[in-house]
Write a protein that holds these residues in place. Structure first.
Motif, short mmCIF file in Angstrom:
data_model
loop_
_atom_site.label_atom_id
_atom_site.label_comp_id
_atom_site.label_asym_id
_atom_site.label_seq_id
_atom_site.Cartn_x
_atom_site.Cartn_y
_atom_site.Cartn_z
N ILE A 41 8.14 -9.50 -5.07
CA ILE A 41 6.91 -8.84 -4.65
C ILE A 41 6.11 -8.39 -5.86
O ILE A 41 6.63 -7.75 -6.77
N ARG A 42 4.85 -8.75 -5.85
CA ARG A 42 3.88 -8.24 -6.84
C ARG A 42 2.53 -8.26 -6.16
O ARG A 42 2.27 -9.08 -5.28
N VAL B 223 -4.29 -7.33 -2.69
CA VAL B 223 -4.24 -8.73 -3.09
C VAL B 223 -2.79 -8.99 -3.48
O VAL B 223 -2.23 -8.26 -4.31
N HIS B 224 -2.20 -10.03 -2.90
CA HIS B 224 -0.81 -10.35 -3.25
C HIS B 224 -0.50 -11.78 -2.84
O HIS B 224 -0.96 -12.26 -1.81
N PRO B 225 0.28 -12.47 -3.67
CA PRO B 225 0.72 -13.81 -3.27
C PRO B 225 1.87 -13.71 -2.27
O PRO B 225 2.56 -12.68 -2.21
N GLN B 226 2.07 -14.75 -1.49
CA GLN B 226 3.20 -14.79 -0.58
C GLN B 226 4.47 -15.05 -1.40
O GLN B 226 4.46 -15.87 -2.31
N VAL B 227 5.53 -14.33 -1.05
CA VAL B 227 6.80 -14.51 -1.73
C VAL B 227 7.92 -14.57 -0.69
O VAL B 227 7.74 -14.14 0.45
N ARG C 132 5.37 0.29 -10.67
CA ARG C 132 3.94 0.40 -10.36
C ARG C 132 3.20 1.00 -11.55
O ARG C 132 3.67 1.96 -12.16
N PHE C 133 2.02 0.44 -11.81
CA PHE C 133 1.17 0.91 -12.89
C PHE C 133 -0.23 1.10 -12.33
O PHE C 133 -0.73 0.24 -11.61
N VAL C 134 -0.86 2.21 -12.67
CA VAL C 134 -2.16 2.54 -12.12
C VAL C 134 -3.18 2.71 -13.23
O VAL C 134 -2.90 3.31 -14.27
N VAL C 135 -4.39 2.17 -12.97
CA VAL C 135 -5.52 2.37 -13.87
C VAL C 135 -6.69 2.83 -13.03
O VAL C 135 -6.96 2.29 -11.96
N CYS D 15 -12.27 1.64 -7.86
CA CYS D 15 -12.26 2.79 -8.77
C CYS D 15 -10.84 3.09 -9.21
O CYS D 15 -10.62 3.85 -10.15
N ARG D 16 -9.87 2.47 -8.54
CA ARG D 16 -8.46 2.66 -8.87
C ARG D 16 -7.71 1.39 -8.50
O ARG D 16 -7.87 0.87 -7.39
N ILE D 17 -6.92 0.87 -9.44
CA ILE D 17 -6.11 -0.32 -9.19
C ILE D 17 -4.66 0.00 -9.50
O ILE D 17 -4.33 0.48 -10.59
N ARG D 18 -3.81 -0.27 -8.53
CA ARG D 18 -2.36 -0.12 -8.72
C ARG D 18 -1.77 -1.53 -8.73
O ARG D 18 -1.98 -2.31 -7.81
N TYR D 19 -1.03 -1.82 -9.79
CA TYR D 19 -0.33 -3.11 -9.93
C TYR D 19 1.14 -2.86 -9.68
O TYR D 19 1.76 -2.02 -10.32
N LEU D 20 1.69 -3.61 -8.73
CA LEU D 20 3.10 -3.51 -8.36
C LEU D 20 3.78 -4.82 -8.72
O LEU D 20 3.25 -5.89 -8.40
N ASP D 21 4.95 -4.72 -9.40
CA ASP D 21 5.67 -5.94 -9.78
C ASP D 21 7.16 -5.65 -9.80
O ASP D 21 7.67 -5.04 -10.74
N ASN D 22 7.86 -6.09 -8.75
CA ASN D 22 9.30 -5.85 -8.67
C ASN D 22 10.09 -6.61 -9.73
O ASN D 22 11.24 -6.26 -10.00
N ALA D 23 9.51 -7.64 -10.35
CA ALA D 23 10.19 -8.36 -11.42
C ALA D 23 10.38 -7.45 -12.64
O ALA D 23 11.25 -7.70 -13.47
#
Length: 169
Positions: free
Chosen positions: A78-79, A68-72, A149-152, A135-143
């Protein structure tokens, strides 16, 4: 990143972005498709025809991934979310009602489509609610820094601990 910040970022993105890319695989052949989705807690509800390629793949193996990501316009912006999990049709009347309510809440136009007979309503009658359970979510945020990247990991539909920072490869 604290768990509260992670949850706020993830939930915000799940509300903001209308479509996810769902990746499935069957017989060694990978497939990716975009589907509109709505969050229901940490689960993601989508409607698809059981005859679609991704649903046929899920009938073989529920294991899948989603993004899932918005267009940039710039790599600096990028996030997004990269998720591993399982997807399956929603079973049971109460669960189907909850899935439909979540979907209609995010996409109010669907209520009108369901209420008005016609070609679109007939097509909608051929789709069924499905749920992606990560079962695993990685959040990516270049800002937050290039490749931040952070993983839960999730257990029983809840984060199993605080986000862990992953280093870029």
């Amino acid at each position: 990143m604290e768990l509260e910040d992670f949850e706020r970022a993830v939930r915000g993105m799940l509300e903001e972005v209308p479509a996810m890319t769902l990746a499935t695989c069957a017989d060694g052949a990978p497939w990716a498709t975009d589907v509109y989705f709505a969050p229901l807690g940490w689960r993601l509800v989508f409607f698809s025809a059981p005859t679609s390629r991704h649903c046929r793949n899920l009938a073989v193996s529920e294991a899948c991934a989603a993004t899932v990501h918005p267009q940039v316009a710039s790599w600096r912006d990028i996030r997004g979310l990269q998720m591993e999990g399982r997807a399956r049709p929603v079973a049971g009347l109460a669960d189907k009602a909850a899935a439909t309510a979540a979907y209609v809440a995010k996409f109010p136009f669907v209520k009108d489509l369901l209420a008005n007979p016609g070609d679109t309503a007939r097509k909608l009658a051929k789709v069924a609610p499905h749920v992606f359970v990560p079962c695993r979510i990685r959040y990516l945020d270049n800002a937050l820094g290039f490749g931040a990247r952070f993983v839960v990991r999730l257990a029983d539909g809840r984060p199993a601990g605080p986000p862990q920072r992953e280093e870029s490869a």
